[in-house]
Design an enzyme around this catalytic site. Structure first.
Site, short mmCIF file in Angstrom:
data_model
loop_
_atom_site.label_atom_id
_atom_site.label_comp_id
_atom_site.label_asym_id
_atom_site.label_seq_id
_atom_site.Cartn_x
_atom_site.Cartn_y
_atom_site.Cartn_z
N TYR A 1 0.87 -1.33 0.14
CA TYR A 1 -0.14 0.08 0.00
C TYR A 1 0.87 1.17 0.00
O TYR A 1 1.57 1.60 1.16
CB TYR A 1 -0.96 0.23 1.29
N ARG B 1 -16.12 -1.89 -0.84
CA ARG B 1 -14.96 -0.77 -1.14
C ARG B 1 -16.11 0.55 -1.31
O ARG B 1 -15.57 1.47 -2.04
CB ARG B 1 -14.58 -0.93 -2.53
N GLY B 2 -16.87 0.71 -0.52
CA GLY B 2 -17.78 1.85 -0.28
C GLY B 2 -19.01 1.75 -0.84
O GLY B 2 -19.95 2.58 -0.48
#
Ligand code: ATR
Length: 328
Positions: free
Chosen positions: A58, A208-209
């Site tokens: 990340y 993912r939202g």
């Protein structure tokens, strides 16, 4: 405030609602400033959200550094999880490396970036199909013996691979995508984990939202990969079709007096006693909202209503544009 804990495998107890830190550094828009990220992480700890998830890839690397800065003086409060195996090439493309030499180097590098002496839960992020899983996990087991790692985890692996890995060294947790929208692991992976006493750490439990009902079509602009072919659910007709499903879930959540995000998290937690969630957010207010899912108990009728509104497989679009590196 405190969050109830759950046992993963091997007696590892974690807050049932953790914090996925990835989006603070990459993939869902511009990275947050260090000060904001640190404030969100430390605020999460104050709320009892003490299970933190990061990975070397990340950023790459910047997310581990950010988590490390946030943990200065507070290391003992958290169960800290990170991952190795996804390697960036110079051109930005990705390869997977599960070779024993790489495992050893990746762990030392992560320890240094995080500024800690031991990683509580160290995952192999993806299976390297060119290396026997027994060799990868054998190298991970040596890290446990060396005191650099406490528990071992795998991410996005098949039931067969999990079984082979567990025979080399007990696996504590499998981290895979799991939500009302992503149920692929129900057929084979979750039964294998239950049999072997391995806990689930569900990533992207909010789709993912998407499952929060707040994600704009194509994501949030610059730096947000959710508008790209990498993630097919968030753009074009797939997004429109998925919004219809989200609308149905929002109605169920409203009737219960909770938010759609809380409904999505409580659904995962209701599916298994050793299941935990690590919703990702950059904002402390949302950490707090998500932590509120710990107070929600969905009834059998609630679960049935949710699964009638969104049956398994109802979501439009694959979860990744390239599915070759998952379920390995
Ligand atoms: P991942 O595990 O990949 O991070 P996720 O947890 O399913 O995915 O969803 C993360 C996304 O949901 C992020 O885009 C996050 O956006 P912010 O950083 O802007 O919060 C969003 N998100 C998380 N919690 C939310 C909430 N309670 N309401 C609305 N959006 C939320």
């Amino acid at each position: 405030m405190s969050i109830p804990t759950r046992q993963l495998g091997q007696g590892l107890e974690v807050a049932e609602i953790g914090l996925g830190c990835m989006g603070m550094s990459q993939f869902y828009g511009q990275p947050v400033d260090d000060a904001d990220g640190i404030a969100t992480i430390r605020g999460a700890l104050d709320l009892g959200v003490t299970f933190l998830d990061t990975a070397d890839m990340y950023g790459p690397f910047t997310n581990e550094r950010l988590v490390g800065k946030a943990l200065v003086g507070r290391r003992e409060e958290v169960v800290l999880a990170t991952k190795f195996g996804n390697v960036r090439n110079d051109d930005g493309s990705r390869r997977i490396d599960g070779s024993p030499a790489y495992v050893r180097k990746a762990c030392d590098d992560s320890l240094q970036r995080l500024g800690v002496e031991v990683i509580d839960l160290y995952y192999c992020h993806r299976r390297d199909r060119t290396v026997p899983i027994e060799d990868t996990v054998g190298a991970m087991a040596e890290l446990v013996e060396a005191g650099k790692v406490r528990h071992l985890g795998l991410s996005e692996m098949s039931g067969e691979t999990i079984r082979a890995a567990h025979a080399v060294h007990p696996i504590t947790a499998v981290q895979s995508e799991y939500s009302i929208f992503t149920r692929d692991i129900e057929d084979e992976v979750l039964p294998t984990m239950a049999e072997l006493g391995i806990g689930l750490v569900a990533y992207s439990p909010l789709g993912r939202g998407l499952l929060t009902g707040t994600l704009p079509k194509g994501g949030k602009g610059e730096g947000d990969t959710r508008g790209s072919a990498y993630f097919p659910r968030f753009a074009g007709e797939a997004y429109d079709a998925n919004q219809v499903l989200v609308g149905k879930l929002t109605e169920i959540a409203s009737a219960r007096g909770i938010t759609p995000a809380q409904l999505a998290l409580a659904w995962v937690l209701a599916k298994g006693r050793s299941y935990t969630v690590i919703p990702g957010t950059t904002k402390l207010s949302r950490v707090e909202e998500n932590a509120g899912a710990a107070d929600v108990t969905l009834t059998a009728d609630d679960l049935a209503a949710i699964e009638v509104a969104v049956p398994a497989g109802a979501v439009a679009g694959d979860r990744y544009g390239d599915m070759s590196s998952v379920n390995g």
